[in-house]
Design an enzyme around this catalytic site. Structure first.
Site, PDB file in Angstrom:
ATOM      1  N   HIS A  66       3.801   1.412   2.580  1.00 16.58           N
ATOM      2  CA  HIS A  66       5.002   0.847   1.868  1.00 16.58           C
ATOM      3  C   HIS A  66       5.979   1.762   0.861  1.00 16.58           C
ATOM      4  O   HIS A  66       6.948   1.976   0.770  1.00 16.58           O
ATOM      5  CB  HIS A  66       4.722  -0.518   1.582  1.00 16.58           C
ATOM      6  CG  HIS A  66       4.084  -1.406   2.372  1.00 16.58           C
ATOM      7  ND1 HIS A  66       2.953  -1.877   2.045  1.00 16.58           N
ATOM      8  CD2 HIS A  66       4.293  -1.577   3.649  1.00 16.58           C
ATOM      9  CE1 HIS A  66       2.552  -2.700   3.128  1.00 16.58           C
ATOM     10  NE2 HIS A  66       3.086  -2.432   4.167  1.00 16.58           N
ATOM     11  N   CYS A  78       1.472  -9.128  20.949  1.00 16.49           N
ATOM     12  CA  CYS A  78       0.416  -8.480  20.124  1.00 16.49           C
ATOM     13  C   CYS A  78       1.039  -9.237  18.601  1.00 16.49           C
ATOM     14  O   CYS A  78       2.043  -8.870  18.166  1.00 16.49           O
ATOM     15  CB  CYS A  78       0.486  -7.009  19.911  1.00 16.49           C
ATOM     16  SG  CYS A  78      -0.143  -6.349  18.547  1.00 16.49           S
ATOM     17  N   HIS A 119       0.850  -1.174  -0.094  1.00 18.89           N
ATOM     18  CA  HIS A 119      -0.076  -0.051   0.110  1.00 18.89           C
ATOM     19  C   HIS A 119       0.702   1.089   0.001  1.00 18.89           C
ATOM     20  O   HIS A 119       2.117   1.170  -0.109  1.00 18.89           O
ATOM     21  CB  HIS A 119      -0.898  -0.027   1.060  1.00 18.89           C
ATOM     22  CG  HIS A 119      -0.232  -0.166   2.510  1.00 18.89           C
ATOM     23  ND1 HIS A 119       0.545   0.871   3.280  1.00 18.89           N
ATOM     24  CD2 HIS A 119      -0.444  -1.161   3.400  1.00 18.89           C
ATOM     25  CE1 HIS A 119       0.756   0.259   4.229  1.00 18.89           C
ATOM     26  NE2 HIS A 119       0.361  -0.789   4.655  1.00 18.89           N
ATOM     27  N   HIS A 154      -2.701  -1.727  17.953  1.00 17.13           N
ATOM     28  CA  HIS A 154      -3.661  -2.428  17.418  1.00 17.13           C
ATOM     29  C   HIS A 154      -4.970  -2.570  18.306  1.00 17.13           C
ATOM     30  O   HIS A 154      -5.133  -3.977  19.026  1.00 17.13           O
ATOM     31  CB  HIS A 154      -3.155  -3.956  16.945  1.00 17.13           C
ATOM     32  CG  HIS A 154      -1.915  -3.638  15.905  1.00 17.13           C
ATOM     33  ND1 HIS A 154      -0.660  -3.558  16.351  1.00 17.13           N
ATOM     34  CD2 HIS A 154      -2.319  -3.905  14.721  1.00 17.13           C
ATOM     35  CE1 HIS A 154       0.056  -3.707  15.193  1.00 17.13           C
ATOM     36  NE2 HIS A 154      -1.082  -3.680  14.116  1.00 17.13           N
ATOM     37  N   CYS A 169      -2.822  -3.322  22.834  1.00 13.84           N
ATOM     38  CA  CYS A 169      -1.933  -2.652  22.549  1.00 13.84           C
ATOM     39  C   CYS A 169      -2.385  -1.487  21.647  1.00 13.84           C
ATOM     40  O   CYS A 169      -3.435  -1.416  21.068  1.00 13.84           O
ATOM     41  CB  CYS A 169      -1.471  -3.643  21.072  1.00 13.84           C
ATOM     42  SG  CYS A 169      -0.290  -2.784  20.023  1.00 13.84           S
ATOM     43  N   LYS A 184      -7.764  -0.913   6.896  1.00 11.73           N
ATOM     44  CA  LYS A 184      -8.709  -1.741   5.838  1.00 11.73           C
ATOM     45  C   LYS A 184      -9.962  -1.484   6.533  1.00 11.73           C
ATOM     46  O   LYS A 184     -10.930  -1.522   5.563  1.00 11.73           O
ATOM     47  CB  LYS A 184      -8.324  -3.262   6.176  1.00 11.73           C
ATOM     48  CG  LYS A 184      -7.236  -3.710   5.078  1.00 11.73           C
ATOM     49  CD  LYS A 184      -7.296  -5.141   5.049  1.00 11.73           C
ATOM     50  CE  LYS A 184      -6.184  -5.837   4.785  1.00 11.73           C
ATOM     51  NZ  LYS A 184      -5.733  -7.195   5.024  1.00 11.73           N
ATOM     52  N   LYS A 204      -6.423   7.145  10.285  1.00  9.40           N
ATOM     53  CA  LYS A 204      -5.033   6.496  10.388  1.00  9.40           C
ATOM     54  C   LYS A 204      -5.732   5.612   9.036  1.00  9.40           C
ATOM     55  O   LYS A 204      -7.126   5.442   8.887  1.00  9.40           O
ATOM     56  CB  LYS A 204      -5.294   5.597  11.531  1.00  9.40           C
ATOM     57  CG  LYS A 204      -4.053   4.863  11.713  1.00  9.40           C
ATOM     58  CD  LYS A 204      -3.858   3.976  13.389  1.00  9.40           C
ATOM     59  CE  LYS A 204      -3.204   2.877  12.888  1.00  9.40           C
ATOM     60  NZ  LYS A 204      -3.269   1.918  13.984  1.00  9.40           N
ATOM     61  N   CYS A 243       1.869  -6.458  16.155  1.00  6.73           N
ATOM     62  CA  CYS A 243       3.225  -5.754  16.028  1.00  6.73           C
ATOM     63  C   CYS A 243       4.164  -6.969  16.028  1.00  6.73           C
ATOM     64  O   CYS A 243       5.331  -6.644  15.947  1.00  6.73           O
ATOM     65  CB  CYS A 243       3.296  -5.119  17.372  1.00  6.73           C
ATOM     66  SG  CYS A 243       2.316  -3.685  17.762  1.00  6.73           S
TER      67      CYS A 243
END
Ligand code: MSP
Length: 470
Positions: A22, A129, A19, A149, A146, A298, A295, A132
């Site tokens: 990256h 997690c 995405h 997440h 977390c 998905k 943020k 992570c």
């Protein structure tokens, strides 16, 4: 001056397809790699990227797709290579952590650290997690979750693990940061790392009993090597198993997002110190972007793919928009709305329009324009690139070269000039465009190539629009 330059991107998890996050790091790394190739030479630059393919997260994603981990990683890794091709990323090697050649370097390195007495068996008892791929400490938890997440429940784990003496090693890490043996940039990120080390560092578990999708520990095959340890070693392993790349270690630059800075500045350095391997020179952490203030995720459905970017803005359009959006070391916000405005203002109406106007004037004039003696990097632009201020480098080029020349066109009105006056004006303009194009090569390689096709010969021709208006 550097005679060699070795730089890396993080290796991306294959649990997901590529995405724009990256792409952000990878495009920036490509700019740096192309800059150094222009400065030193192609052979003396080594640009490494790749994929991180072991661990629980990837194994779970494979399971959800009903594939074996191996089948799954083999299907996703090429998606990254395709995305980088699409964005004209000229990496030298694409490393995959499931490559047996990488695995064997990892195994040897772990054995070496074990033999040196930096690894001991113990029991881990705490929260993990999977998002992570790391253990969470009490102080990291926010409402028991977390912070990165919050939708994933951390899992409680108690198992026999092997531990790295990070507490002891972190004292050496600290010394080496303080005496400048390696550099953490930007400065505010370095301060964060230093203060976190000062708060105290615990030993960390570096093996897993319950994860089979990983590299077995050489001295206890019932455990696999912790995915982060396996992944970090890619930077070094590439210089061991790829022929001709041995001399590139230590790396000059690890480019990473701020989310994984601790792993790179502390854990990775501790591993290298334990193994007696020289440390990389610089670790640069860039900021994170949000999309329209949110943020990227998905579940929000706001993830932008490299394909979508290229379809909308073209390859160089995408590269430009991503790199110029906000300062590289800071956080920022992006939006398609802003991208479109920027594209039209700076690419279509800016450089595109300027190059086409000058080319047309030159063609109509019938003059010949002798080759430029030497093309070189503008001092300011060069300084900006070396300090990773990519947005500033582009701003400098656009303000001084493009807006500057636009201004003199409007002032001099060359269409009213004739003979020597016209020739003088056009000669100056052509020289600016040739230098602009040279300086833009690391950022917009295909555009520079097109401009050079039109402008490098003595007879200048007009061409197709570089950036059609949206
Ligand atoms: N596999 C690990 C890295 C191992 S390196 C030895 C990993 N992979 S990842 O696929 O999650 O990629 C994380 C990286 O993606 C970040 O460090 C950053 O480079 C990039 N980004 C992901 N989302 C981003 C933003 N929203 N903004 C900027 N960069 C982003 O972590």
């Amino acid at each position: 001056m550097n005679s060699k330059f070795f730089l890396t991107t993080p290796i991306y998890y294959v649990n997901d397809v590529p995405h724009i996050g990256h792409a952000y790091t990878t495009i920036a790394a490509d700019v740096v790699a192309r800059y150094w190739r222009q400065k030193i030479s192609k052979e003396n630059v080594f640009f490494l990227t790749g994929t991180d393919e072991h661990g629980q997260k990837v194994a779970q994603a494979a399971k959800e797709k009903g594939l074996s981990p191996k089948e799954f990683v083999d299907s996703v890794a090429p998606r990254f290579e395709e995305a980088w091709k699409l964005l004209n990323i000229d990496y030298d090697y694409f490393i995959r952590t499931t490559d047996p050649k990488h695995e064997s370097v990892v195994t040897d390195l772990l054995q070496k650290i074990y033999d040196a007495g930096y690894i001991y068996p113990g029991t881990y008892n705490g929260l993990y997690c999977v998002g992570c791929e790391k253990f969470l400490t009490e102080s990291e938890l926010v409402d028991g979750k977390c912070p990165l997440h919050p939708n994933k429940e951390p899992v409680h784990q108690e198992e026999k693990n092997y531990f790295l003496k990070l507490k002891e090693l972190s004292r050496k890490v600290f010394e080496k940061i303080e005496n400048g043996e390696y550099q953490i940039l930007p400065e505010d990120k370095k301060k964060e790392i230093v203060s976190r080390i000062k708060q105290g560092v615990e030993d960390i578990s570096i093996s897993r009993a319950g994860v089979s999708w990983g590299i077995p520990l050489p001295w206890d095959k019932s455990q696999t090597i912790y995915v982060w340890v396996d992944a970090l070693i890619n930077y070094y392993s590439a210089t061991r198993f790829i022929k001709g790349k041995e001399g590139f270690w230590p790396a000059n630059l690890h480019l990473v997002g701020k989310d994984i800075l601790w792993f790179h500045t502390v854990i990775w350095q501790a591993i290298l110190i334990a193994a007696g391997i020289p440390l990389p020179k610089t670790i640069f952490a860039h900021g994170f972007f949000t999309i329209d203030g949110a943020k990227m995720s998905k579940s929000l459905g706001n993830v932008i793919s490299p394909q979508e970017l290229v379809e909308k803005y073209g390859v160089d359009g995408a590269r430009y928009l991503v790199v110029s959006a906000y300062p590289f070391g800071s956080d920022g916000d992006i939006s398609q709305e802003k991208f479109k405005e920027e594209y039209n203002a700076h690419l279509a109406n800016g450089i595109g329009n300027l190059v086409s106007r000058i080319a047309k004037l030159c063609e109509n004039s019938g003059f010949e324009f002798p080759q430029e003696k030497v093309l070189k990097f503008d001092d300011l632009v060069e300084e900006n690139i070396k300090n990773y201020h990519f947005d500033e480098a582009l701003k400098n080029l656009f303000d001084r070269f493009i807006s500057g020349l636009d201004y003199s066109i409007n002032k001099e009105e060359p269409w009213k000039l004739t003979g020597e006056n016209l020739k003088e004006f056009l000669t100056g303009s052509v020289s600016i465009i040739r230098n602009l194009s040279f300086n833009l090569r690391p950022f917009l390689p295909a555009t520079s190539e097109k401009i050079e096709k039109q402008f490098l010969g003595p007879k200048i021709k007009s061409g197709l629009p570089l950036f059609p208006r949206l």
